[in-house]
Design a protein around this motif. Structure first.
Motif: not given
Lengths: 632, 380
Positions: A57-67
Motif C-alpha cells: 500500500d505504501m508503494g513498495i513493489t519489491l523488497h529484497l535482501l541486500l546480499h
C-alpha cells in the motif's frame, strides 16, 4: 507516552518509506513506486511491524535482501535500510558502481561513522553517481519491538550478546567492551525513538552497572551537544508534556536464574516454550505425528505451517496472557459465536429464496435488504474471524499435545511450590525417576530450580542421589556445574532472591472434570489457577517505582543524565513515585517475566511498564547456554 | 530538585532520524579534494552529462503517462464536482448552473477516459507478460500496474459517487414535478396557506427551490385570478382538502425517503455483487471449457461403443462362416474316398455298413446341428 513504542517505531518506519517526508492522509494520492532493500537486521525490525500488504500500500513493489542477487531496475528509487557494517557498505558501493537504480535513499539503522560515509562518497564519485544519492539518514531504530510494551535488541547475531557471551569465564576486556557498546547503542536508539531521557537505576557489581555507566555517559554527551542533540523537540507547542521522566531499571540475569527455567502456564509463554516462536511468528508441523487417532492410517505428510500472531488479532491480544484452560474455553466460545453468525447468513439465503412468492412484500423486502447489506458487508469480517479461529485452534492443539505428553502441568505446579517455598506433596526424586513425565530437559529444569531455590545447601549424599537419577534419565549435567558456581558467587554477594508468596491452587473439585463440549479434552490435565505472585524483577521494579525502602534496592546506583554533574551517590533526588518505567534485563529475558510485569502494571492503574531484554530465549536455549558455560 | 519537562510530540513526532545528507555531501567534497591532491584522475564532468541523458525504459514512461492521465481526470472531476452535484436550482446564479446535457457530456467523457485508461493498463500488463525480462523486473512491473489500477479504482469511485447523487436528485425532482400538474388548484392554495409547513416537510433545498419557484409562478397566475370570489363554505372545503393533501404529501415524502434509502443500499449491494460476479467470470469460463470438452469426449465414447458393437456382430458372422466351412470340409474332404467306399460298400458285411453309414450320418447331424445353432445365433 500516549503512543506506545511500537507505534512510534512504526510511524518512523512509514516516514522513512515515504522518502522521509511525513505521509499524507490523502487517500487518492498518486502512487509512487519504490524498491526496498534491507539487510537481516532491517528485516527483523520491519517484519513484526509492517505486513507485506502494508508495504504494497505504501508503494513498495519489491523488497529484497541486500546480499542477494539483484537485477538493475532503472527509473526506480531505492530505499536502503541497513546497519552500517563493513560488508554492507561494500555492497552499497558495488550497487552504486553497477548503477542498479535511479536514486538512492540510504537509511542507517544506527549512526554511521564519518570514515564509512567517506567510503560511500568515494564510491559514488568513481561511479559518477553522487547526484543519485538523494538522501542519507541515521534512523536510530536499532531495536526490535515485538509488542506494544516489549522490545528486544536483536535477533540475528544474538550469540554475540547472549548470556553465555557475557558470563564466559574466558572473556576478554575488549570483548566485554564490544558487547557493552552494542547494548548501549541499541538502548540509546530506543530512547531517541521514545523521545525521553530516563533516570537510570541499576544494581552494583555486575554487567548491568557497566551498561548503566556507559549509557549515562552517552546520553550526557548527546545532551551537552546542543546543536545536534536528539532530544530537543521542535514541536514544543504541539507536543505532549510528560511531567515525569521514565525510570529505567537495568537488571542482570544473574539476579534471578530460576525464572527462565520455569515451566509456564500462560498462552504466549507456553507457545514460546513449546513451539518454534520467533518475532511473533509460529512455525509448526502440520499433521503432527503425535496424533493418536491416525494410528494405522497412512502417515500424514508433515508440512511446515507459518502463523503470524499480530496486533490485529483481537483474540491473541486478549488472551496471550491468560492461563491455558481459559484460552481453550475462549476458542470454543469464539467458534460457537462464529457458527451462529454463519447460520444467520445462511438463513438469510433461504428467506430471500422464499421472498419471490410473497406479494406486497415491500416491507419484508426492505427489511431483508438491510439484513442482506449487513450480511454481505460482514462477510469479509467473518472469513477473517474463521481464519483466526482456525489458527488458534491449531496452535492450541499443538500446545496441548505437548502438555499432555510431557505432563507440563505437574512440573508447573511443583515448581510454583518450590519457588514459593511451600511444602510439596511429592518428592523431587519421584518426579525425576518417573519415566513418562517429561523429557530429560524438563527434569533437569526442575532440578535446577530446586537447587537454586533451596534454602539450605543440599547435602552431598542427596546431591549424589539426584545426580544418579538424572543421569539415568539421560540428562546432561553440565548446567549443574555452572549453577553451583553461580550459587556460590551470589551467596557471597547477597541473600538469594526471594520469590514471593505465590500459590497454585488447583481447582480441586474440577481437576478431573473438563469442558465436556470442548474440543480440547483436557483429561488428566489439571485446571490450575494462578494466584498473583511477583517475580524478583517485578518486586524490584515495584520498590523503585514507589520509592519504597528495601534492603535489596537501597544499594542501587542512581544516574541522571540531565544533571550537570554526575554523582556517585545512590540517593535519588526525586522523591515522587514514577509513573512510567522501562525494565531492561541484561543477559536475556523471557515471556514469563514480561507477563508478570504486564499483570503488575494492570494491577496498578496509571502505570506503564515496558519490558526489554538483550535477547529472548526459552528454557531450552537457556539450558544450552548453561551447559556450554558448565563445560568449561 | 527541579522538574524537567520532556517534550514528546504526540501526533507529529519530531524528526528522530537525523538527516546527514549534508554531511555526506561534505564528505564527497573532502574526498574530491583528497583525490585531487593525490592526483587521481576522475573524469567527472563529461560523464555526468552523459549519465543524465540515460535512456528511460519505455515501460516506466508509459506507466507515468497513465498516471498523469488519471490525475487529470481526477482533477477535472473534482473541479466540476460542485456544479455537477448542485441540484440545478433555477434561481441561483447562472455561472454555477449546469445543464443536463453538460452533465451527460461529462459522464460520457469520464467513462470513455476511464475505459481507455484501463485498456492501457491491460496492454501494459500483456506486454510485461510477453517480454522476457528478469523475474525481479517483472514482479516490480506487475506491482506497479496493480498500484495504478488501485488508483484508477479510487478515481472511478469518486465519479460513481457523484453520479449516484445526481441520479438520486433527478429522481426526486421528477417525483416532485409530477405532483403539481395533478393538483393545480389545490397546490396553489397549499402553497399560499402553508409555506412554512412546506419548508418543514421538505428538507432538501432542491424541493424548496422548486416549491418557491412554483410559488412564484403560481402567484403570478393567481394575480390574474384575483377577481374570483370565494364563499366561506368553499374556503372551508378548500381548507379541509388542504389538510388532507398535506397529510398525503407527508406520507408520500416518507415513503420516498424510505425508497431512496433502499435504492442506495441496493445500488451498493449491486456494486459488490458485480465485483464478485466479475471475479467468478474467469472460473465460470474454465468450467464451461471443461464441460464442453467432457461432452465431446462422451460423444466420441459413444461412437466408439457403437463401432465396437458392430465389430462384435461382424465377428460373430465370421465365426459362424468358419464353423460351417469346417463342417463342410469335414464332410466332403474324403469325397474321392467316399466314391471308393460306395463301390466297396456292397462287399462289406452289414454291421460295417451300418457303422460307416453312422459315420456319414454323424457328419450330417453335425451339419444339421450347425445350422440350428446358426439359426439361433442369427436370431440373437
Amino acid at each position: 507516552m500516549a503512543t506506545s513504542v511500537r507505534e512510534k517505531q512504526t510511524v518512523a518506519l512509514k516516514r522513512m518509506l515515504n522518502f522521509n517526508t511525513p505521509p499524507l492522509k490523502n487517500t487518492a494520492a498518486e502512487p509512487v513506486w519504490k524498491v526496498l532493500i534491507y539487510d537481516r537486521f532491517g528485516q527483523d525490525i520491519i517484519s513484526p511491524l509492517l505486513s507485506v500488504k502494508e508495504l504494497r500500500d505504501m508503494g513498495i513493489t519489491l523488497h529484497l535482501l541486500l546480499h542477494s542477487d539483484r537485477d538493475p531496475i532503472p527509473d526506480v528509487p531505492a530505499i536502503y535500510f541497513l546497519m552500517p557494517t563493513e560488508e554492507n557498505i561494500d555492497r552499497i558501493c558495488q550497487d552504486l558502481r553497477s548503477q542498479l537504480y535511479e536514486s538512492y535513499y540510504l537509511n542507517f539503522i544506527s549512526a554511521i561513522s564519518r570514515s564509512k560515509l567517506e567510503d560511500i562518497a568515494s564510491a559514488a564519485l568513481t561511479a559518477n553517481a553522487v547526484s543519485q544519492v538523494t538522501k542519507v539518514f541515521d534512523q536510530y531504530l536499532n531495536f526490535i519491538t515485538l509488542e506494544d510494551d516489549m522490545f528486544i535488541l536483536c535477533h540475528q547475531n544474538k550469540e554475540l550478546i547472549s548470556y553465555h557471551a557475557i558470563n564466559r569465564a574466558d572473556i576478554q576486556d575488549t570483548d566485554m567492551e564490544a558487547i557493552m557498546d552494542t547494548i548501549v547503542d541499541s538502548l540509546f536508539c530506543f530512547f531517541v525513538t521514545l523521545g525521553a531521557v530516563p533516570i537510570i537505576r541499576c544494581p552494583r557489581g555486575n554487567a548491568a552497572e557497566m551498561v548503566a555507566v556507559k549509557l549515562d555517559k552517552k546520553l550526557r554527551e548527546n545532551l551537552r551537544d546542543a546543536r545536534n542533540s536528539l532530544f530537543t523537540g521542535d514541536s514544543m507547542a504541539a507536543g505532549q508534556f510528560s511531567f515525569q521522566r521514565p525510570l529505567l531499571v537495568l537488571a542482570d540475569r544473574n539476579m534471578d536464574m530460576a525464572t527462565p527455567l520455569h515451566h509456564t502456564w500462560t498462552y504466549q509463554a507456553l507457545i514460546h516454550d513449546v513451539l518454534d516462536f520467533h518475532l511473533n511468528r509460529v512455525l509448526m508441523d502440520e499433521g503432527g505425528g503425535t496424533d493418536p487417532s491416525h494410528t494405522g492410517a497412512r502417515p500424514k505428510k508433515k508440512t511446515k505451517k507459518m502463523y503470524d500472531l499480530t496486533a490485529a488479532d483481537k483474540f491473541w491480544q486478549k488472551h496471550k496472557g491468560s492461563p491455558f484452560p481459559e484460552v481453550a474455553e475462549s476458542v470454543q466460545e469464539e467458534l460457537d459465536a462464529y457458527r451462529a453468525q454463519e447460520d444467520e447468513v445462511k438463513r438469510l439465503k433461504s428467506i430471500m429464496g422464499l421472498d419471490g412468492e410473497d406479494e406486497g412484500a415491500i416491507s419484508m423486502l426492505s427489511d431483508n435488504t438491510a439484513k442482506l447489506t449487513s450480511a454481505v458487508s460482514s462477510l469479509p469480517e467473518l472469513l477473517e474471524k474463521k481464519r483466526l479461529i482456525d489458527l488458534h485452534t491449531n496452535v492450541a492443539t499443538a500446545v496441548l499435545d505437548h502438555i499432555k505428553s510431557r505432563k507440563l502441568d505437574v512440573y508447573f505446579e511443583y515448581e510454583e511450590k518450590l519457588m514459593s517455598k511451600s511444602t510439596t506433596d511429592k518428592s523431587l526424586l519421584d518426579i525425576i525417576s518417573d519415566p513418562d513425565a517429561g523429557t530429560p530437559e524438563d527434569k533437569m529444569r526442575l532440578f535446577l530450580i530446586h537447587y537454586i531455590t533451596a534454602q539450605q545447601v543440599t547435602s552431598e549424599s542427596d546431591l549424589e542421589q539426584y545426580r544418579k537419577a538424572l543421569l539415568d534419565t539421560g540428562c546432561d549435567l553440565s548446567p549443574l556445574n555452572y549453577i553451583k558456581q553461580w550459587k556460590a558467587f551470589t551467596k557471597m554477594a547477597s541473600t538469594p532472591a526471594n520469590y514471593g508468596n505465590s500459590g497454585v491452587k488447583p481447582l480441586g473439585l474440577f481437576s478431573r472434570v473438563m469442558n465436556t463440549g470442548s474440543q480440547f479434552v483436557m483429561e488428566g490435565v489439571k485446571n490450575l489457577v494462578l494466584k498473583q505472585h511477583n517475580l524478583p524483577v517485578t518486586r524490584i521494579l515495584d520498590n523503585l517505582m514507589e520509592m519504597k525502602s528495601h534492603p535489596e534496592t537501597d544499594d542501587y546506583r542512581y544516574f541522571d543524565p540531565k544533571m550537570l554533574r554526575g554523582s556517585e551517590s545512590s540517593i535519588p533526588r526525586n522523591k515522587n513515585p514514577f509513573q512510567e518505567a522501562i525494565v531492561f534485563v541484561v543477559g536475556g529475558g523471557n515471556y514469563i517475566e514480561y507477563q508478570n510485569l504486564v499483570d503488575y502494571a494492570k494491577s496498578k492503574p496509571g502505570r506503564k511498564v515496558v519490558y526489554g531484554c538483550s535477547e529472548l530465549f526459552n528454557a531450552a536455549q537457556f539450558m544450552k547456554q548453561l551447559s556450554q558455560l558448565g563445560q568449561k | 530538585m527541579t522538574w524537567r519537562f520532556v517534550y514528546s510530540a504526540a501526533a507529529g513526532p519530531s524528526d528522530m532520524a537525523v538527516d546527514i545528507t549534508l554531511l555526506f555531501k561534505a564528505s564527497v567534497k573532502t574526498v574530491k579534494t583528497r583525490n585531487k591532491a593525490i592526483g587521481v584522475n576522475v573524469d567527472s564532468v563529461k560523464d555526468e552529462v552523459f549519465k543524465k541523458s540515460r535512456p528511460k525504459s519505455g515501460f516506466s514512461l508509459r506507466a507515468k503517462e497513465v498516471i498523469t492521465n488519471i490525475t487529470k481526470l481526477k482533477d477535472f472531476l473534482l473541479q466540476h464536482r460542485k456544479d455537477y452535484v448542485s441540484a440545478g436550482s433555477l434561481i441561483s446564479t447562472d455561472l454555477s448552473r449546469m445543464t443536463d446535457s453538460e452533465r451527460d457530456q461529462i459522464d460520457q467523457d469520464a467513462q470513455i477516459f476511464m475505459r481507455t485508461c484501463s485498456e492501457a493498463i491491460k496492454q501494459l500488463r500483456n506486454e510485461v507478460e510477453k517480454r522476457a525480462t528478469s523475474a525481479q523486473i517483472r514482479e516490480h512491473r506487475v506491482a506497479v500496474l496493480d498500484l495504478i489500477e488501485m488508483y484508477l479504482k479510487g478515481v472511478c469511485r469518486l465519479y460513481s459517487e457523484q453520479r449516484a447523487i445526481r441520479v438520486k436528485r433527478m429522481v426526486d425532482k421528477k417525483r416532485l414535478s409530477r405532483l403539481t400538474p395533478e393538483h393545480p388548484g389545490k397546490a396553489e392554495k397549499t402553497m399560499d396557506s402553508e409555506p412554512a409547513e412546506e419548508k418543514v416537510v421538505k428538507e432538501e433545498s432542491s424541493e424548496k427551490n422548486v416549491s418557491e419557484v412554483q410559488d412564484n409562478s403560481v402567484n403570478l397566475w393567481e394575480e390574474g385570478r384575483v377577481e374570483d370570489e370565494l364563499s366561506p363554505e368553499e374556503i372551508q372545503m378548500f381548507e379541509q382538502e388542504n389538510q388532507k393533501l398535506v397529510s398525503e404529501m407527508n406520507s408520500l415524502v416518507d415513503e420516498v425517503r424510505q425508497i431512496e434509502g433502499k435504492v442506495v443500499e441496493i445500488s451498493r449491494l449491486q456494486e459488490i455483487f458485480a465485483e464478485k460476479v466479475l471475479h467468478q467470470e474467469s472460473d465460470i469460463d474454465n468450467i464451461h471449457q471443461l464441460v464442453v470438452g467432457a461432452t465431446e469426449n462422451v460423444k466420441e465414447g459413444n461412437e466408439d461403443i457403437r463401432e465396437a458393437i458392430k465389430n462384435n456382430a461382424g465377428f460373430r458372422v465370421w465365426i459362424l462362416f468358419f464353423l460351417v466351412m469346417c463342417s463342410f470340409s469335414l464332410l466332403f474332404l474324403d469325397w474321392p474316398s467316399q466314391l471308393h467306399e460306395v463301390i466297396d460298400f456292397a462287399a462289406v458285411p452289414l454291421p460295417m455298413q451300418a457303422l460307416s453309414a453312422f459315420e456319414h450320418g454323424g457328419g450330417c447331424m453335425m451339419l444339421v446341428v450347425c445350422f440350428d445353432v446358426s439359426g439361433v445365433r442369427k436370431e440373437d
